[in-house]
Design a protein around this motif. Sequence first.
Motif, PDB file in Angstrom:
ATOM      1  N   SER A  61      29.441 -11.865 -13.023  1.00  0.00           N
ATOM      2  CA  SER A  61      28.618 -12.510 -14.050  1.00  0.00           C
ATOM      3  C   SER A  61      27.194 -11.973 -14.059  1.00  0.00           C
ATOM      4  O   SER A  61      26.570 -11.861 -15.119  1.00  0.00           O
ATOM      5  CB  SER A  61      28.591 -14.028 -13.836  1.00  0.00           C
ATOM      6  N   HIS A  62      26.660 -11.624 -12.890  1.00  0.00           N
ATOM      7  CA  HIS A  62      25.241 -11.277 -12.791  1.00  0.00           C
ATOM      8  C   HIS A  62      24.965  -9.795 -13.039  1.00  0.00           C
ATOM      9  O   HIS A  62      24.060  -9.456 -13.807  1.00  0.00           O
ATOM     10  CB  HIS A  62      24.723 -11.677 -11.408  1.00  0.00           C
ATOM     11  N   PHE A  63      25.722  -8.920 -12.394  1.00  0.00           N
ATOM     12  CA  PHE A  63      25.392  -7.497 -12.436  1.00  0.00           C
ATOM     13  C   PHE A  63      25.967  -6.824 -13.687  1.00  0.00           C
ATOM     14  O   PHE A  63      27.165  -6.910 -13.958  1.00  0.00           O
ATOM     15  CB  PHE A  63      25.910  -6.798 -11.175  1.00  0.00           C
ATOM     16  N   LYS A  64      25.104  -6.167 -14.426  1.00  0.00           N
ATOM     17  CA  LYS A  64      25.483  -5.542 -15.699  1.00  0.00           C
ATOM     18  C   LYS A  64      26.544  -4.460 -15.519  1.00  0.00           C
ATOM     19  O   LYS A  64      27.397  -4.269 -16.405  1.00  0.00           O
ATOM     20  CB  LYS A  64      24.240  -4.929 -16.368  1.00  0.00           C
ATOM     21  N   GLN A  65      26.485  -3.733 -14.416  1.00  0.00           N
ATOM     22  CA  GLN A  65      27.460  -2.661 -14.193  1.00  0.00           C
ATOM     23  C   GLN A  65      28.892  -3.192 -14.102  1.00  0.00           C
ATOM     24  O   GLN A  65      29.838  -2.433 -14.300  1.00  0.00           O
ATOM     25  CB  GLN A  65      27.124  -1.907 -12.899  1.00  0.00           C
ATOM     26  N   LEU A  75      37.462 -11.739 -13.161  1.00  0.00           N
ATOM     27  CA  LEU A  75      36.662 -12.969 -13.183  1.00  0.00           C
ATOM     28  C   LEU A  75      37.538 -14.182 -13.495  1.00  0.00           C
ATOM     29  O   LEU A  75      37.404 -15.238 -12.859  1.00  0.00           O
ATOM     30  CB  LEU A  75      35.544 -12.843 -14.218  1.00  0.00           C
ATOM     31  N   SER A  76      38.444 -14.019 -14.466  1.00  0.00           N
ATOM     32  CA  SER A  76      39.373 -15.099 -14.797  1.00  0.00           C
ATOM     33  C   SER A  76      40.260 -15.445 -13.614  1.00  0.00           C
ATOM     34  O   SER A  76      40.523 -16.622 -13.331  1.00  0.00           O
ATOM     35  CB  SER A  76      40.236 -14.684 -15.998  1.00  0.00           C
ATOM     36  N   LEU A  77      40.707 -14.416 -12.891  1.00  0.00           N
ATOM     37  CA  LEU A  77      41.522 -14.637 -11.695  1.00  0.00           C
ATOM     38  C   LEU A  77      40.719 -15.372 -10.624  1.00  0.00           C
ATOM     39  O   LEU A  77      41.244 -16.279  -9.951  1.00  0.00           O
ATOM     40  CB  LEU A  77      42.021 -13.297 -11.153  1.00  0.00           C
ATOM     41  N   ALA A  78      39.454 -15.014 -10.481  1.00  0.00           N
ATOM     42  CA  ALA A  78      38.600 -15.671  -9.484  1.00  0.00           C
ATOM     43  C   ALA A  78      38.353 -17.135  -9.846  1.00  0.00           C
ATOM     44  O   ALA A  78      38.267 -17.995  -8.956  1.00  0.00           O
ATOM     45  CB  ALA A  78      37.278 -14.922  -9.353  1.00  0.00           C
ATOM     46  N   VAL A  79      38.231 -17.432 -11.140  1.00  0.00           N
ATOM     47  CA  VAL A  79      38.055 -18.826 -11.578  1.00  0.00           C
ATOM     48  C   VAL A  79      39.289 -19.648 -11.214  1.00  0.00           C
ATOM     49  O   VAL A  79      39.181 -20.784 -10.722  1.00  0.00           O
ATOM     50  CB  VAL A  79      37.780 -18.898 -13.090  1.00  0.00           C
ATOM     51  N   ALA A  80      40.468 -19.074 -11.455  1.00  0.00           N
ATOM     52  CA  ALA A  80      41.709 -19.766 -11.078  1.00  0.00           C
ATOM     53  C   ALA A  80      41.758 -20.002  -9.570  1.00  0.00           C
ATOM     54  O   ALA A  80      42.112 -21.094  -9.107  1.00  0.00           O
ATOM     55  CB  ALA A  80      42.920 -18.951 -11.533  1.00  0.00           C
ATOM     56  N   ASP A  81      41.375 -18.986  -8.797  1.00  0.00           N
ATOM     57  CA  ASP A  81      41.378 -19.127  -7.339  1.00  0.00           C
ATOM     58  C   ASP A  81      40.325 -20.137  -6.876  1.00  0.00           C
ATOM     59  O   ASP A  81      40.522 -20.822  -5.867  1.00  0.00           O
ATOM     60  CB  ASP A  81      41.122 -17.774  -6.677  1.00  0.00           C
ATOM     61  N   LEU A  82      39.202 -20.220  -7.607  1.00  0.00           N
ATOM     62  CA  LEU A  82      38.167 -21.198  -7.279  1.00  0.00           C
ATOM     63  C   LEU A  82      38.687 -22.624  -7.462  1.00  0.00           C
ATOM     64  O   LEU A  82      38.426 -23.504  -6.629  1.00  0.00           O
ATOM     65  CB  LEU A  82      36.935 -20.970  -8.154  1.00  0.00           C
ATOM     66  N   ILE A  83      39.436 -22.854  -8.543  1.00  0.00           N
ATOM     67  CA  ILE A  83      40.033 -24.173  -8.779  1.00  0.00           C
ATOM     68  C   ILE A  83      41.007 -24.522  -7.665  1.00  0.00           C
ATOM     69  O   ILE A  83      41.072 -25.676  -7.212  1.00  0.00           O
ATOM     70  CB  ILE A  83      40.735 -24.203 -10.153  1.00  0.00           C
ATOM     71  N   VAL A  84      41.744 -23.518  -7.214  1.00  0.00           N
ATOM     72  CA  VAL A  84      42.667 -23.743  -6.098  1.00  0.00           C
ATOM     73  C   VAL A  84      41.904 -24.214  -4.865  1.00  0.00           C
ATOM     74  O   VAL A  84      42.290 -25.178  -4.194  1.00  0.00           O
ATOM     75  CB  VAL A  84      43.465 -22.462  -5.774  1.00  0.00           C
ATOM     76  N   GLY A  85      40.792 -23.535  -4.556  1.00  0.00           N
ATOM     77  CA  GLY A  85      40.017 -23.892  -3.371  1.00  0.00           C
ATOM     78  C   GLY A  85      39.343 -25.245  -3.474  1.00  0.00           C
ATOM     79  O   GLY A  85      39.224 -25.961  -2.474  1.00  0.00           O
TER      80      GLY A  85
END
Length: 331
Positions: A61-65, A75-85
Amino acid sequence: MSNLGAVHANNETIRYCFPNNNLSCTKNFKPDAEYIFVYIFISMMSVLTVFLNLLVIISISHFKQLHTPTNLIILSLAVADLIVGMILMPVQGIKLIEPCWFFGEVFCAIFPLIFYVVVTASLGNLIFISIDRYIAVNDPLRYPTRVTTNRAVLSIIVNWLFSSVYCFVLLNESFISQGKNHTCVGECILFIKLGYLITDVLVTLVIPCSVIISLYMKICFVAKHQAANSNMVLEKKARSEKKAAKTLGVVVMVYILCWIPYYIAALTLGQDTGDSLVINVMYWVLCMNSCMNPLLYAMFYRWFRISAKYILTLKILEPSSEYFNLFHEEK
């Protein structure tokens, strides 16, 4: 009459989930050390999963590169994993040690839906990542025009909508019969027909994983062919894409290894197994997959290690930190 406890014929104390309710389920006595160990393990794994996936989310989300179509899906996968945690791991972990359900009838009905939607969406993200990598390797010249940010966002929206609708249909009968199959207060059992379970095996394991594995094999073949028949610049690009494909292959393999034990247990034990210790353990194994994904990124992606270092040292608070170069150490 108080239901604080009763003495069984073999002098074992039987405790009730809700002492003031005559319809309460019972629970057996367990050593305090067992409770303490499990709760510490649950807390540590949940916090670690949330922490690691927050690093991924903040980095992209932060780094433009990192604002690329591929990373949007990651990022979508990380959001799903965040909900799991945050939600699934704590609740599923408690079910490992507590035979009683203390979260109410409403959450008993909603929790399986959240669980299935999140893990199904995770698989959908892996499918889109594999398609993205296949296009990048097979058609690199037209990749920027075929895979755009808008199309990546659209694929993410479609993925989550499909996962939600599919899981609602799959668990619809469980919603309708919620509470009818409970024999006492403090019980939460997921009821899925065997036919639906077999369908779920095909939809969320056999078919998508077959597609992903076939794409992965094609990626490796094309990348190897390009590396052998191209100039130095394109050869470096081919090696990079092959490395990305290798990472995808490891992520998918870990995902499959986490899913297979659950389906074996579910098909073996039957359809009404929501309160089974074996099934609860298998659910926990599925949740652990959400902690492994960021660890795999740290292992294979140098940009993630660099961005995590910037985040943990608070360098992202510096002016124009979003323009930091994350690839200057790439080899």
